[in-house]
Design an enzyme around this catalytic site. Structure first.
Site, PDB file in Angstrom:
ATOM      1  N   ASP A 161      40.085  46.866  29.834  1.00 46.36           N
ATOM      2  CA  ASP A 161      40.586  45.589  30.337  1.00 46.36           C
ATOM      3  C   ASP A 161      39.731  45.239  31.560  1.00 46.36           C
ATOM      4  OD1 ASP A 161      41.501  47.754  31.844  1.00 46.36           O
ATOM      5  OD2 ASP A 161      43.317  46.729  32.495  1.00 46.36           O
ATOM      6  N   HIS A 174      37.164  54.893  39.414  1.00 48.99           N
ATOM      7  CA  HIS A 174      38.042  55.447  38.371  1.00 48.99           C
ATOM      8  C   HIS A 174      37.374  55.505  37.000  1.00 48.99           C
ATOM      9  CE1 HIS A 174      41.438  55.161  41.090  1.00 48.99           C
ATOM     10  NE2 HIS A 174      41.244  53.864  41.251  1.00 48.99           N
TER      11      HIS A 174
END
Ligand SMILES: *[C@@H]1O[C@H](CO)[C@@H](O)[C@H](O)[C@H]1NC(C)=O
Ligand SMILES: *[C@@H]1O[C@H](CO)[C@@H](O)[C@H](O)[C@H]1NC(C)=O
Length: 298
Positions: free
Chosen positions: A12, A222
């Site tokens: 996303d 991340h």
């Protein structure tokens, strides 16, 4: 020559996702055979648009993008900008997603490459068969849950207990991998290179968010950490255990790891489930260096 691993990125996007995609496209050990898109930081349709845009920026419009068809909405747009990519008003991409849904695409590719496919997924398509998983140990969404798991706890639970080869890299681990203001100043802005230039634009929003929320001196990497660990597992150390995800109530999205060390006298539902690998530590300097090297084209 060793066979290249095939990767499908479920994403996303996302500023750190953009970095991860660029890093992978420059990693010779792997071949990206598709990108599947999902809501999260932005709506699914915008995620698709961003994925197509990023592949076009990278000169890789040949890689198919498949979209998840059901539209659950859960949007966190203050971290990455309302467009997911640093509020830069990029022009719309030229390409379109393929007709197939993300789930159908994943199943088809898995069947095609069974045994060879390493799909790197972020939790949301329970139909995925073989995968290497970004997983998070709690609490960036609420006190119990991390955003990716919270997006679809039922799917996450199925994946973790499915017997697939899963490496879960939690946010407790990725929080140790920080691209600092100093890294950015010395290495980043001076570069005329395509990815570095593009990222220097979109990263501003991500840096401001971390600064204003007093999170760390820099930004967390991340997604690049998770994807690099899937390419080179020696960047992390891991433990092995059963992971179960809470699917109901206020703790929906909570992940519990049982590493088998404590023995229980009763035979329970926990006794014979499949295990996964869960990252314990990460070699942060090596990850940051690899990210910078890849993004600067070396
Ligand atoms: C960050 O720290 C500053 C200075 O201590 C403080 O004024 C501000 O409220 C903090 N921001 C958050 C989101 O906690
Ligand atoms: C991250 O969480 C996992 C699972 O609870 C744990 O085994 C590991 O030690 C943690 N690592 C760090 C650095 O906190």
């Amino acid at each position: 020559m060793a066979a290249t691993k095939k990767i499908i990125i479920d994403t996303d996007p996302g500023i750190d996702d953009a970095m991860a995609i660029f890093v992978v496209l420059r990693s010779p050990q792997v071949e990206v055979i598709g990108v599947t898109t999902i809501y999260g930081k932005v709506y699914t349709t915008l995620a698709t648009r961003d994925a197509l845009h990023l592949l076009e920026v990278a000169g890789r419009a040949d890689i198919p993008v498949a979209e998840r068809k059901d539209a659950k909405l859960r949007i966190v747009d203050f971290v990455h900008g309302t467009d997911g990519l640093g509020n830069q008003n990029f022009p719309p991409p030229k390409g379109k997603p393929i007709e197939q849904s993300a789930a159908t695409f994943l199943i088809e590719q898995a069947n095609l490459y069974l045994g060879k496919l390493l799909s790197k997924l972020c939790q949301k398509d329970w139909q995925s068969v073989l995968l290497d998983e970004t997983f998070s140990v709690n609490d960036d969404m609420n006190p119990a849950a991390e955003a990716n798991i919270f997006g679809d706890p039922d799917a996450a639970d199925i994946v973790f207990t499915s017997g697939a080869d899963v490496l879960a890299v939690g946010i407790n681990v990725t929080h140790q991998v920080v691209l600092t203001d100093a890294d950015r100043e010395i290495s980043w802005f001076n570069q005329m290179e395509r990815f570095a230039q593009y990222l220097s634009r979109i990263l501003e929003v991500y840096f401001s968010y971390h600064r204003e929320a007093n999170l760390t001196r820099g930004v967390y990497l991340h997604e690049p950490t998770a994807i690099l660990a899937s390419i080179n597992p020696s960047l992390v150390t891991f433990t092995e255990g059963l992971v179960s995800v809470q699917t109901t109530g206020i703790t929906r999205g909570l992940t519990i790891l049982y590493n088998g060390q404590k023995r229980f006298s009763e035979h329970t539902e926990w006794s014979d489930k499949s295990t996964v690998k869960v990252a314990v530590t990460v070699d942060s300097p090596s990850v940051v260096k690899l990210v910078l090297d890849r993004l600067m084209g070396s």
